[in-house]
Write a protein that holds these residues in place. Structure first.
Motif, PDB file in Angstrom:
ATOM      1  N   PHE A   1       4.663   4.733  13.632  1.00  0.00           N
ATOM      2  CA  PHE A   1       3.451   4.342  12.918  1.00  0.00           C
ATOM      3  C   PHE A   1       2.452   3.803  13.937  1.00  0.00           C
ATOM      4  O   PHE A   1       2.752   2.864  14.677  1.00  0.00           O
TER       5      PHE A   1
ATOM      6  N   HIS B   1       0.796  -1.224   0.000  1.00  0.00           N
ATOM      7  CA  HIS B   1       0.000   0.000   0.000  1.00  0.00           C
ATOM      8  C   HIS B   1       0.832   1.279   0.000  1.00  0.00           C
ATOM      9  O   HIS B   1       0.654   2.146  -0.853  1.00  0.00           O
ATOM     10  N   ASP B   2       1.704   1.440   0.986  1.00  0.00           N
ATOM     11  CA  ASP B   2       2.321   2.740   1.247  1.00  0.00           C
ATOM     12  C   ASP B   2       3.226   3.181   0.105  1.00  0.00           C
ATOM     13  O   ASP B   2       3.842   2.374  -0.585  1.00  0.00           O
ATOM     14  N   GLN B   3       3.329   4.505  -0.027  1.00  0.00           N
ATOM     15  CA  GLN B   3       4.245   5.122  -0.971  1.00  0.00           C
ATOM     16  C   GLN B   3       4.871   6.358  -0.323  1.00  0.00           C
ATOM     17  O   GLN B   3       4.190   7.078   0.394  1.00  0.00           O
TER      18      GLN B   3
ATOM     19  N   ARG C   1       6.612   1.077   7.111  1.00  0.00           N
ATOM     20  CA  ARG C   1       5.515   0.717   8.019  1.00  0.00           C
ATOM     21  C   ARG C   1       5.186  -0.765   8.024  1.00  0.00           C
ATOM     22  O   ARG C   1       5.103  -1.390   9.085  1.00  0.00           O
TER      23      ARG C   1
ATOM     24  N   GLN D   1       2.440   7.727   3.453  1.00  0.00           N
ATOM     25  CA  GLN D   1       3.267   6.916   4.351  1.00  0.00           C
ATOM     26  C   GLN D   1       3.401   7.565   5.733  1.00  0.00           C
ATOM     27  O   GLN D   1       4.329   7.258   6.476  1.00  0.00           O
ATOM     28  N   ASP D   2       2.462   8.416   6.095  1.00  0.00           N
ATOM     29  CA  ASP D   2       2.555   9.123   7.379  1.00  0.00           C
ATOM     30  C   ASP D   2       1.395   8.766   8.295  1.00  0.00           C
ATOM     31  O   ASP D   2       0.736   9.633   8.872  1.00  0.00           O
ATOM     32  N   GLN D   3       1.151   7.466   8.477  1.00  0.00           N
ATOM     33  CA  GLN D   3       0.044   7.017   9.316  1.00  0.00           C
ATOM     34  C   GLN D   3       0.517   6.895  10.766  1.00  0.00           C
ATOM     35  O   GLN D   3       0.723   5.808  11.287  1.00  0.00           O
TER      36      GLN D   3
ATOM     37  N   LYS E   1      -1.301   1.300  -7.420  1.00  0.00           N
ATOM     38  CA  LYS E   1      -0.393   2.398  -7.065  1.00  0.00           C
ATOM     39  C   LYS E   1       0.475   2.790  -8.258  1.00  0.00           C
ATOM     40  O   LYS E   1       0.937   3.918  -8.364  1.00  0.00           O
TER      41      LYS E   1
END
Length: 617
Positions: A361, A82-84, A89, A471-473, A145
């Motif tokens: 995270f 998922h993340d970019q 994470r 990517q900042d969860q 993505k």
């Protein structure tokens, strides 16, 4: 006396029904239900997102559609992530999917962040996921993505599955045409906002003619009873014999409202529970499981977690600015006081400038507030050297970019914010800080004892959960926008997804050399000898269903399982258990969290396939 196992076999041979063939066991068959709940990244509330494990655990529980995120490696392999742009994470990696080869990604761990019980989970490929969907007669909704329709359709062809299993997200008619040129036999899902001209019949007609079977948009549109544009959108889609889905909700009452608003499906991290509630009318408590979502004690002399949690990511991870590294060692090597007379691993935190800090995270499952989380607990063991006494020390910052003042500090008056501080801290002393955040207050504890609270309001102290994109969860540790930071030492950090009460905090007590005990007590990866298919853990009822052939001797069945880091079980994994039961007294396993505050009893229920059912298979 006739042994129970022999007695059970005699009952079977005589055709006498056994009491453990309960009618109350869920069928997980929702084929007659007129509403879909789509597994968001699989069964991601419980299992590591976008993995084959997470997807299969959703499919096993009757979920027919899973939404997954896909990206392309540098050597053109479609993988699930998922993340970019980075992988900090949800993996043990720190680089980029798009600049890594598939073989390089296979060396990483994509499950350990969710819990030690998922260690050695490998990255999944789109081809593997499609084959899994075929196995369960299910479907994959692809959030791309990075898009390469030609490559995507080659993967579909190589998987040799029904082309309808793959449903990529498409944002426009132009993109739909391109996709269909490579995959003429596949359908797709429109993903985006409500069209500007919502009454344009030709737009819906062309989309459907190209193969669009579902139109997905944001869930708040459907919840707004005054949104006439959405109502028109819904009607137009239905007129063209297509479905409307929305994303993403993890609240059952909210999902019921969405169904009543006329939508046909919703993405959810708790899809399995939501389907039970919506399709069977069950009243379930579907609040996120109270959990420790991150734990770090620096015993490996790096920023990786211990037991559960993502690695901590430097704010300045790409070293765009001057880098301030964290130093690792022990109380002995740093020549500071031991913890209760024992040498302990320690991280030395510098006085971070505004461009530096540590990003944590949260890994909180989203609730009613979409991407924000208001109730959580942060615990840490700290030591302040003389040089930093009487100075500001930032504890945490909810803004991922460090663009404003931090949310909580230590200064000469103790712990607090906005000129309200409690309990001054002595230098060269180890303390265990407990920071419990609710929507209305920050409650503060030292060594298990309450020292005061700060009243709060608004969203400043909320933090980002996994719903957020990019990517900042999460949030920052030890950062502040105007240098209100100082050097100090930390032995352990822990994060929980709920506001702990005073009793739970008291259990944690003083600092310990081996860190902070975890509060998790689930059971995972259950397998039994002679089982027909993988066991299903019912997280709503604390039951475990294991399917056996009807002539199986259940008197000595070896059962393996995994439990969270530090937890204890009443029965050892791998033990041989007597699963026979003629009086509904099933074998149970008690799992107790490492800190003792969470305890769950799981009932093992054997499910016997009839001889007719076996013949049919």
């Amino acid at each position: 006396m006739i042994p129970k196992g022999l007695l059970a076999l005699i009952y079977i041979l005589l055709g006498i029904p056994l009491l453990f063939s309960q009618e109350s066991i869920p069928t997980y068959n929702y084929s007659d239900c007129d509403f879909q709940v789509i597994g968001h990244r699989g069964y991601s509330d419980i299992y590591p997102e976008n993995t084959l494990l997470s997807i299969e655990e959703a499919f096993k529980r009757g979920v027919k559609y899973c939404e997954i995120d896909i990206n392309i490696t540098s050597d053109d392999v479609y993988v699930l992530y998922h993340d970019q742009p980075t992988m900090y994470r949800a993996s043990s990696g720190q680089g980029y999917v798009v600049s890594s080869t598939y073989d390089e990604l296979l060396q990483l761990d994509f499950g350990d962040w969710k819990g030690r019980q998922f260690t050695n989970t490998k990255i999944a490929t789109l081809e593997e996921a499609l084959i899994l969907a075929e196995k369960h007669d299910a479907y994959l909704y692809l959030d791309t993505k990075k898009t390469n329709h030609e490559l995507m359709c080659k993967v579909l062809q190589n998987s040799n599955v029904d082309p309808k299993r793959m449903l990529p997200a498409v944002a426009s008619i132009e993109e739909a045409k391109k996709f269909k040129s490579y995959c003429p036999n596949s359908s797709f899902i429109y993903f985006g906002g409500i069209p500007e001209n919502v009454n344009d019949d030709s737009w819906y007609q062309e989309m459907v003619a190209l193969g669009c079977v579902i139109f997905e948009t944001y869930y708040t549109f459907a919840l707004d009873e005054t949104n006439e544009k959405f109502k028109t959108f819904l009607a137009k889609v239905h007129e063209n014999n297509a479905k409307v889905w929305v994303f993403t909700s993890n609240n059952i009452e909210e999902i019921k409202k969405l169904k009543n608003a006329g939508v046909d499906g919703v993405e959810s991290d708790i899809a399995t529970s939501a389907l039970k509630s919506i399709c069977e009318g069950l009243d379930l408590d579907t609040k996120p499981i109270r959990a420790t979502t991150g734990n770090w004690n620096f015993d490996k002399e790096n920023l990786y977690s211990t037991g559960v949690g993502s690695q901590l990511r430097p704010l300045n991870y790409n070293k765009e600015y001057a880098h301030q590294p964290v130093q690792f060692g022990t109380t002995t090597s740093f020549n500071i006081k031991s913890i209760n007379g024992k040498k302990a691993p320690v991280a030395k935190i510098p006085a971070f400038d505004p461009n530096n800090g540590l990003f944590i995270f949260s890994n909180f499952t989203s609730g009613l507030e979409a991407n924000l989380h208001y109730n959580y607990s942060l615990i840490m063991d700290i030591y302040i050297p003389k040089e930093s006494s009487e100075k500001y020390i930032s504890l945490y910052q909810s803004n991922p970019d460090n663009d404003n003042d931090a949310e909580l500090f230590i200064d000469s008056g103790g712990i607090g914010v906005s000129n309200e501080y409690h309990n001054p801290l002595k230098p060269e002393t180890w303390y265990r800080l407990g920071i419990v955040v609710t929507e209305k207050a920050i409650k503060k504890y030292i060594n298990g004892k309450f020292i005061g609270e700060n009243e709060i309001s608004g969203g400043r102290w909320s933090v980002y959960n996994v719903f957020a994109g990019g990517q900042d969860q999460g949030f920052l540790l030890f950062s502040d926008n105007d240098n209100e930071t100082s050097e100090f030492y930390v032995n352990a950090i822990q994060l929980r997804n709920y506001s702990m009460d005073a009793k739970d905090i008291a259990v944690l007590g003083d600092p310990k050399a081996d860190g902070i005990p975890l509060g998790n007590s689930g059971i995972y990866n259950v397998n039994a000898d002679s089982e027909i298919s993988g066991a299903v853990v019912n997280w709503d009822n604390n039951e475990i269903y294991i399917k056996f052939a009807s002539n199986t001797d259940l008197s000595q069945v070896k059962v393996d399982f995994d439990i969270p880091y530090g937890a204890k079980s009443s029965i050892e994994s791998g033990a041989a258990l007597d699963l026979t039961s003629l009086d509904r007294e099933y074998k149970s396993i008690k799992i107790t969290s490492q800190d003792g505050t969470s305890e769950n009893i799981w009932t093992l229920i054997p499910v016997l396939n009839s001889i007719k059912a076996q013949d049919a298979n």
